[in-house]
Write a protein that holds these residues in place. Structure first.
Motif, PDB file in Angstrom:
ATOM      1  N   ALA A  28     -19.780  72.108  83.879  1.00 58.10           N
ATOM      2  CA  ALA A  28     -19.890  73.189  82.896  1.00 58.10           C
ATOM      3  C   ALA A  28     -19.443  74.521  83.482  1.00 58.10           C
ATOM      4  O   ALA A  28     -19.560  74.751  84.687  1.00 58.10           O
ATOM      5  CB  ALA A  28     -21.339  73.298  82.415  1.00 58.10           C
ATOM      6  N   PRO A  29     -18.949  75.419  82.617  1.00 61.31           N
ATOM      7  CA  PRO A  29     -18.549  76.758  83.083  1.00 61.31           C
ATOM      8  C   PRO A  29     -19.654  77.476  83.855  1.00 61.31           C
ATOM      9  O   PRO A  29     -19.381  78.312  84.694  1.00 61.31           O
ATOM     10  CB  PRO A  29     -18.215  77.493  81.788  1.00 61.31           C
ATOM     11  N   LEU A  30     -20.893  77.144  83.593  1.00 64.51           N
ATOM     12  CA  LEU A  30     -22.018  77.776  84.264  1.00 64.51           C
ATOM     13  C   LEU A  30     -22.054  77.472  85.770  1.00 64.51           C
ATOM     14  O   LEU A  30     -22.573  78.259  86.553  1.00 64.51           O
ATOM     15  CB  LEU A  30     -23.333  77.308  83.613  1.00 64.51           C
ATOM     16  N   HIS A  31     -21.477  76.369  86.196  1.00 63.09           N
ATOM     17  CA  HIS A  31     -21.521  75.996  87.611  1.00 63.09           C
ATOM     18  C   HIS A  31     -20.828  77.004  88.521  1.00 63.09           C
ATOM     19  O   HIS A  31     -21.222  77.175  89.665  1.00 63.09           O
ATOM     20  CB  HIS A  31     -20.898  74.612  87.831  1.00 63.09           C
ATOM     21  N   PHE A  32     -19.788  77.644  88.023  1.00 64.10           N
ATOM     22  CA  PHE A  32     -19.030  78.572  88.852  1.00 64.10           C
ATOM     23  C   PHE A  32     -18.930  79.961  88.231  1.00 64.10           C
ATOM     24  O   PHE A  32     -17.958  80.679  88.446  1.00 64.10           O
ATOM     25  CB  PHE A  32     -17.629  78.004  89.131  1.00 64.10           C
ATOM     26  N   SER A  33     -19.942  80.337  87.460  1.00 65.33           N
ATOM     27  CA  SER A  33     -19.938  81.619  86.770  1.00 65.33           C
ATOM     28  C   SER A  33     -21.368  82.087  86.579  1.00 65.33           C
ATOM     29  O   SER A  33     -22.269  81.287  86.337  1.00 65.33           O
ATOM     30  CB  SER A  33     -19.257  81.453  85.405  1.00 65.33           C
ATOM     31  N   ALA A  34     -21.561  83.382  86.658  1.00 65.76           N
ATOM     32  CA  ALA A  34     -22.899  83.939  86.437  1.00 65.76           C
ATOM     33  C   ALA A  34     -23.299  83.882  84.970  1.00 65.76           C
ATOM     34  O   ALA A  34     -24.477  83.849  84.644  1.00 65.76           O
ATOM     35  CB  ALA A  34     -22.945  85.390  86.924  1.00 65.76           C
ATOM     36  N   ASP A  35     -22.311  83.824  84.064  1.00 67.35           N
ATOM     37  CA  ASP A  35     -22.633  83.883  82.641  1.00 67.35           C
ATOM     38  C   ASP A  35     -21.908  82.829  81.807  1.00 67.35           C
ATOM     39  O   ASP A  35     -21.759  82.983  80.612  1.00 67.35           O
ATOM     40  CB  ASP A  35     -22.343  85.278  82.090  1.00 67.35           C
ATOM     41  N   GLY A  36     -21.465  81.742  82.416  1.00 66.67           N
ATOM     42  CA  GLY A  36     -20.793  80.678  81.681  1.00 66.67           C
ATOM     43  C   GLY A  36     -21.762  79.857  80.853  1.00 66.67           C
ATOM     44  O   GLY A  36     -22.977  79.997  80.955  1.00 66.67           O
ATOM     45  N   ARG A  37     -21.201  78.965  80.017  1.00 69.41           N
ATOM     46  CA  ARG A  37     -22.031  78.108  79.168  1.00 69.41           C
ATOM     47  C   ARG A  37     -22.560  76.920  79.964  1.00 69.41           C
ATOM     48  O   ARG A  37     -21.864  76.363  80.804  1.00 69.41           O
ATOM     49  CB  ARG A  37     -21.218  77.581  77.980  1.00 69.41           C
ATOM     50  N   SER A  38     -23.775  76.515  79.659  1.00 69.55           N
ATOM     51  CA  SER A  38     -24.332  75.301  80.251  1.00 69.55           C
ATOM     52  C   SER A  38     -23.833  74.096  79.459  1.00 69.55           C
ATOM     53  O   SER A  38     -23.271  74.254  78.363  1.00 69.55           O
ATOM     54  CB  SER A  38     -25.862  75.337  80.215  1.00 69.55           C
ATOM     55  N   VAL A  39     -24.047  72.903  79.958  1.00 69.58           N
ATOM     56  CA  VAL A  39     -23.642  71.702  79.234  1.00 69.58           C
ATOM     57  C   VAL A  39     -24.310  71.671  77.861  1.00 69.58           C
ATOM     58  O   VAL A  39     -23.689  71.325  76.864  1.00 69.58           O
ATOM     59  CB  VAL A  39     -23.994  70.427  80.043  1.00 69.58           C
ATOM     60  N   ALA A  40     -25.574  72.068  77.782  1.00 64.66           N
ATOM     61  CA  ALA A  40     -26.299  72.051  76.509  1.00 64.66           C
ATOM     62  C   ALA A  40     -25.705  73.010  75.492  1.00 64.66           C
ATOM     63  O   ALA A  40     -25.897  72.841  74.289  1.00 64.66           O
ATOM     64  CB  ALA A  40     -27.768  72.386  76.746  1.00 64.66           C
ATOM     65  N   GLU A  41     -24.967  74.012  75.936  1.00 62.41           N
ATOM     66  CA  GLU A  41     -24.376  74.999  75.029  1.00 62.41           C
ATOM     67  C   GLU A  41     -22.964  74.637  74.578  1.00 62.41           C
ATOM     68  O   GLU A  41     -22.397  75.318  73.727  1.00 62.41           O
ATOM     69  CB  GLU A  41     -24.352  76.367  75.708  1.00 62.41           C
ATOM     70  N   ILE A  42     -22.395  73.579  75.123  1.00 61.58           N
ATOM     71  CA  ILE A  42     -21.057  73.139  74.716  1.00 61.58           C
ATOM     72  C   ILE A  42     -21.215  72.255  73.481  1.00 61.58           C
ATOM     73  O   ILE A  42     -21.903  71.237  73.531  1.00 61.58           O
ATOM     74  CB  ILE A  42     -20.351  72.360  75.848  1.00 61.58           C
ATOM     75  N   PRO A  43     -20.595  72.617  72.351  1.00 58.23           N
ATOM     76  CA  PRO A  43     -20.719  71.782  71.153  1.00 58.23           C
ATOM     77  C   PRO A  43     -20.184  70.373  71.420  1.00 58.23           C
ATOM     78  O   PRO A  43     -19.141  70.191  72.062  1.00 58.23           O
ATOM     79  CB  PRO A  43     -19.847  72.507  70.123  1.00 58.23           C
ATOM     80  N   LEU A  44     -20.905  69.368  70.936  1.00 52.74           N
ATOM     81  CA  LEU A  44     -20.520  67.980  71.153  1.00 52.74           C
ATOM     82  C   LEU A  44     -19.096  67.706  70.685  1.00 52.74           C
ATOM     83  O   LEU A  44     -18.341  66.986  71.351  1.00 52.74           O
ATOM     84  CB  LEU A  44     -21.506  67.044  70.449  1.00 52.74           C
ATOM     85  N   ALA A  45     -18.692  68.305  69.573  1.00 53.17           N
ATOM     86  CA  ALA A  45     -17.335  68.101  69.056  1.00 53.17           C
ATOM     87  C   ALA A  45     -16.273  68.560  70.059  1.00 53.17           C
ATOM     88  O   ALA A  45     -15.157  68.039  70.071  1.00 53.17           O
ATOM     89  CB  ALA A  45     -17.154  68.834  67.730  1.00 53.17           C
ATOM     90  N   ASP A  46     -16.626  69.522  70.923  1.00 55.87           N
ATOM     91  CA  ASP A  46     -15.682  69.994  71.936  1.00 55.87           C
ATOM     92  C   ASP A  46     -15.519  68.993  73.079  1.00 55.87           C
ATOM     93  O   ASP A  46     -14.639  69.155  73.923  1.00 55.87           O
ATOM     94  CB  ASP A  46     -16.130  71.340  72.512  1.00 55.87           C
ATOM     95  N   LEU A  47     -16.374  67.984  73.145  1.00 54.63           N
ATOM     96  CA  LEU A  47     -16.315  66.998  74.224  1.00 54.63           C
ATOM     97  C   LEU A  47     -15.601  65.717  73.804  1.00 54.63           C
ATOM     98  O   LEU A  47     -15.540  64.750  74.565  1.00 54.63           O
ATOM     99  CB  LEU A  47     -17.731  66.665  74.716  1.00 54.63           C
ATOM    100  N   VAL A  48     -15.043  65.710  72.603  1.00 49.92           N
ATOM    101  CA  VAL A  48     -14.289  64.562  72.101  1.00 49.92           C
ATOM    102  C   VAL A  48     -12.904  65.060  71.722  1.00 49.92           C
ATOM    103  O   VAL A  48     -12.774  66.060  71.015  1.00 49.92           O
ATOM    104  CB  VAL A  48     -14.979  63.933  70.868  1.00 49.92           C
ATOM    105  N   GLY A  49     -11.893  64.381  72.212  1.00 47.03           N
ATOM    106  CA  GLY A  49     -10.536  64.799  71.883  1.00 47.03           C
ATOM    107  C   GLY A  49      -9.512  63.845  72.442  1.00 47.03           C
ATOM    108  O   GLY A  49      -9.860  62.849  73.099  1.00 47.03           O
ATOM    109  N   PRO A  50      -8.257  64.143  72.220  1.00 43.41           N
ATOM    110  CA  PRO A  50      -7.182  63.300  72.741  1.00 43.41           C
ATOM    111  C   PRO A  50      -7.204  63.276  74.268  1.00 43.41           C
ATOM    112  O   PRO A  50      -7.563  64.269  74.907  1.00 43.41           O
ATOM    113  CB  PRO A  50      -5.908  63.979  72.236  1.00 43.41           C
ATOM    114  N   LEU A  51      -6.828  62.158  74.834  1.00 44.89           N
ATOM    115  CA  LEU A  51      -6.789  61.990  76.279  1.00 44.89           C
ATOM    116  C   LEU A  51      -5.339  61.841  76.723  1.00 44.89           C
ATOM    117  O   LEU A  51      -4.630  60.948  76.263  1.00 44.89           O
ATOM    118  CB  LEU A  51      -7.605  60.767  76.691  1.00 44.89           C
ATOM    119  N   CYS A  52      -4.892  62.717  77.596  1.00 45.11           N
ATOM    120  CA  CYS A  52      -3.536  62.678  78.153  1.00 45.11           C
ATOM    121  C   CYS A  52      -3.669  62.288  79.621  1.00 45.11           C
ATOM    122  O   CYS A  52      -4.163  63.082  80.422  1.00 45.11           O
ATOM    123  CB  CYS A  52      -2.866  64.043  78.027  1.00 45.11           C
TER     124      CYS A  52
END
Length: 178
Positions: A68-92
């Motif tokens: 998650a962006p939170l791992h390397f940022s003071a103010d990034g989003r945690s995994v819980a804050e990432i919408p589930l729809a953003d975790l599904v998509g085309p795979l290249c």
């Protein structure tokens, strides 16, 4: 009538198959830091209790995970804050197995991305661009971490210029490594 999504957007979201990119976690699963990071404590046993139940303790960077962006940022989003729809998509999948077999430090480069685009068309919006280096074959052995005498690890990854290209020239949502 209501207008639907553009044809290219519809095609990009249609699943033709599901790819399982996970590995089973075990107590000896290799970790970034090298020490055990996954623990299983059996609390109930089927033979004695009629069911199995384990208490699990795990470091968040163990095994297949979302960095998650939170791992390397003071103010990034945690995994819980990432919408589930953003975790599904085309795979290249960018295949660098041949190069990585002879070079543990092989990287996905802008040329690899350009070759993928030439062969498959533009990287779809919301896509996950995944490197297939073949390195997952080493997950149960010492080559997985592949540390040299000074402790520096050697394994394939993405070149910084390839990540810049993805950020600046595509609408890819993420990258993944095997």
């Amino acid at each position: 009538t209501a207008a639907g999504p553009a044809a290219s957007e519809t095609q990009a979201r249609v699943l033709s198959k599901v790819e399982d990119m996970t590995h089973e976690l075990t107590e000896d699963f290799p970790t970034f830091f090298g020490q055990q990071q996954f623990f299983m404590d059996k609390k109930f046993d089927f033979a004695k209790d009629g069911f199995n139940l384990y208490e699990l303790r795990v470091n968040e960077h163990t095994g297949t995970h979302v960095d998650a962006p939170l791992h390397f940022s003071a103010d990034g989003r945690s995994v819980a804050e990432i919408p589930l729809a953003d975790l599904v998509g085309p795979l290249c999948i960018v295949d660098i197995r041949e190069r990585a077999a002879g070079d543990a430090d092989a990287q996905v480069t802008p040329d690899d991305l350009k070759a993928w685009i030439a062969a498959h068309g533009p990287i779809p919006a919301g896509a996950c661009v995944a490197m297939n280096s073949g390195w997952s074959a080493h997950v149960k052995g010492p080559k997985f971490r592949n540390a040299d005498a000074e402790g520096k690890m050697h394994f394939p990854g993405f070149h910084i210029e390839a990540t810049r290209m993805l950020l600046e020239e595509t609408q890819a949502a993420g990258i993944a490594v095997d």
